[in-house]
Design an enzyme around this catalytic site. Structure first.
Site, short mmCIF file in Angstrom:
data_model
loop_
_atom_site.label_atom_id
_atom_site.label_comp_id
_atom_site.label_asym_id
_atom_site.label_seq_id
_atom_site.Cartn_x
_atom_site.Cartn_y
_atom_site.Cartn_z
NE ARG A 62 -3.97 -0.03 2.01
CZ ARG A 62 -4.85 -0.52 1.20
NH1 ARG A 62 -4.95 0.50 0.29
NH2 ARG A 62 -5.39 -1.53 1.28
NE ARG A 87 -2.91 -4.66 -5.85
CZ ARG A 87 -3.91 -4.00 -5.10
NH1 ARG A 87 -3.65 -2.94 -4.58
NH2 ARG A 87 -4.91 -4.62 -4.46
CG HIS A 157 -4.36 2.55 -6.85
ND1 HIS A 157 -4.10 3.43 -5.59
CD2 HIS A 157 -5.37 2.26 -6.83
CE1 HIS A 157 -5.14 3.17 -4.88
NE2 HIS A 157 -6.09 2.47 -5.68
CG ASP A 202 -13.65 4.66 -4.20
OD1 ASP A 202 -13.74 3.42 -3.63
OD2 ASP A 202 -13.18 4.63 -5.26
CD GLU A 260 -6.60 5.29 -7.68
OE1 GLU A 260 -7.01 5.51 -6.59
OE2 GLU A 260 -7.38 4.45 -8.37
#
Ligand code: TA6
Length: 287
Positions: A62, A87, A157, A202, A260
Site C-alpha cells: 500500500r 502489482r 494508482h 471514491d 489515479e
C-alpha cells in the site's frame, strides 16, 4: 551535484532500482514494478507509503504507485485479488539508461505465463517505463501477443503524500461525470468546485485530466497530465474505511490522496492481436 545514474539495492527485503538525477531520487521495486518514492531535491517526498505496508512478494504493497492491471477493483470471481495481478508479481528489469545527464529511465517487463493465463486467458507483454528527472513520467504499454482480441483495465494508482488530506483539493475535473462508489456507483457530474476530502471519497471520472493537486498541505501543486488515458480515479478512505484496513494506521488516511490515471470500466481498452496501447502520465511541480 549528483549526476544521472542508477543503482540496485533492496528496501525492506524487496529488490529495488534507484534512479538518481540532479533533481531527484526515485525508487522502484521490481515487485509490481511499483514506484515507491520520488524525492525531488527541492521539495518533500511526493509519494506516500503506509507505515504498515506489506513488503512481501505476492502481497499488495500500500503506497507509491501500484499498477492495477489487467482489471481494476474487485474481480467477479471473489477468489481473485482486487486490481489484478500486476502489482503482486516480480517484474524483469529490462533496461536502465541515463538520458542527457539530467534524467534516468528504467524499463520493466511482465509477460503472460501459465499463472496469468489461468486467471486472464490472454497472451500479453506489459512494459513500464519510468523516467525520473525534475518530474516523473510513467508509460505503461500493453501488447497483445496472442491471436485473439482481449480487453483490459489499467490504473496507475498513485498515493500522493500530503500534510493533511483535508487541506488539499483536486482541480481540473469540473463538468466531468463520475461514478460515486461511496454512493453505490451513482452517476453524478462534478461542478466547478475542486474535489475536497472530508470522509471517504471514491470516484471514477470519465476524463484523463489534466488535473492538479493543490492546497496548503502541498508546498507546491502537482500537475498530472496524461495521454492514452480516459479515466481518473480519486480516492481517500477516510477514517472509517481506514479502520478496516490491516495495512494502515488509524490516521493513515490523512497523509495521502490517491489520484489515479488509467482506463477503467466502460473506458477499458480492447486490443486486437499484435496491437499495443500506452497509458502515459507525467507528474510535474514547478514554482
Ligand atoms: O482506487 C480506489 C479503489 O478502487 C478503492 O475502492 C479502494 O479499494 C482502493 O482502490 C484501494 O484498493 P486496495 O486493493 O489497494 O486496498
Amino acid at each position: 551535484m549528483a549526476t544521472a545514474e542508477w543503482k540496485r539495492g533492496t528496501r525492506n527485503g524487496l529488490e529495488v532500482v534507484e534512479l538518481v538525477t540532479p533533481a531527484s531520487t526515485c525508487t522502484i521495486a521490481l515487485h509490481g514494478a511499483q514506484v515507491l518514492s520520488f524525492a525531488p531535491r527541492d521539495d518533500r517526498e511526493w509519494l506516500w507509503v503506509s507505515d504498515k505496508a506489506h513488503f512481501a512478494v505476492g502481497k499488495a504493497l500500500r503506497g507509491g504507485i501500484p499498477i492495477c492491471f489487467p482489471w481494476f477493483g474487485p474481480h467477479p470471481d471473489s477468489g481473485l485479488p482486487a486490481h489484478g495481478f500486476a502489482r503482486t508479481r516480480v517484474w524483469r528489469l529490462s533496461g536502465v539508461e541515463a538520458l542527457n545527464g539530467t534524467r534516468v529511465r528504467a524499463e520493466l517487463e511482465l509477460a503472460s505465463d501459465a499463472d496469468t493465463l489461468r486467471v486472464f486467458p490472454h497472451a500479453f507483454t506489459a512494459r513500464l517505463a519510468v523516467t525520473a528527472g525534475d518530474g516523473l513520467e510513467l508509460a505503461f504499454e500493453v501488447t497483445n501477443t496472442g491471436n485473439a482480441p482481449f480487453a483490459f483495465e489499467v490504473a496507475l494508482h498513485t498515493y500522493f503524500a500530503v500534510l493533511a488530506a483535508d487541506a488539499v483539493a483536486v482541480k481540473g475535473l469540473g463538468g466531468c461525470t463520475y461514478a460515486d462508489k461511496v454512493a453505490g456507483g451513482a452517476l453524478r457530474r462534478q461542478d466547478g468546485t475542486p474535489i475536497r476530502f472530508e470522509g471517504e471519497v471514491d470516484r471514477v471520472y470519465d476524463s484523463g485530466g489534466p488535473v492538479a493537486i493543490a492546497g496548503p498541505a502541498r508546498a507546491r501543486p502537482i500537475r498530472i497530465e496524461s495521454t492514452g488515458a480516459a479515466s481518473t480515479i480519486v480516492w481517500n478512505p477516510g477514517p472509517a474505511k481506514t479502520a478496516t484496513l490491516a495495512d494502515m494506521s488509524p490516521d493513515g488516511f490523512n497523509g495521502f490522496v490517491c489520484v489515479e490515471t488509467g482506463n477503467v470500466g466502460d473506458r477499458r481498452v480492447t486490443l486486437a492481436p499484435g496491437a499495443r496501447h500506452e497509458t502515459h502520465v507525467r507528474y510535474a511541480s514547478r514554482v
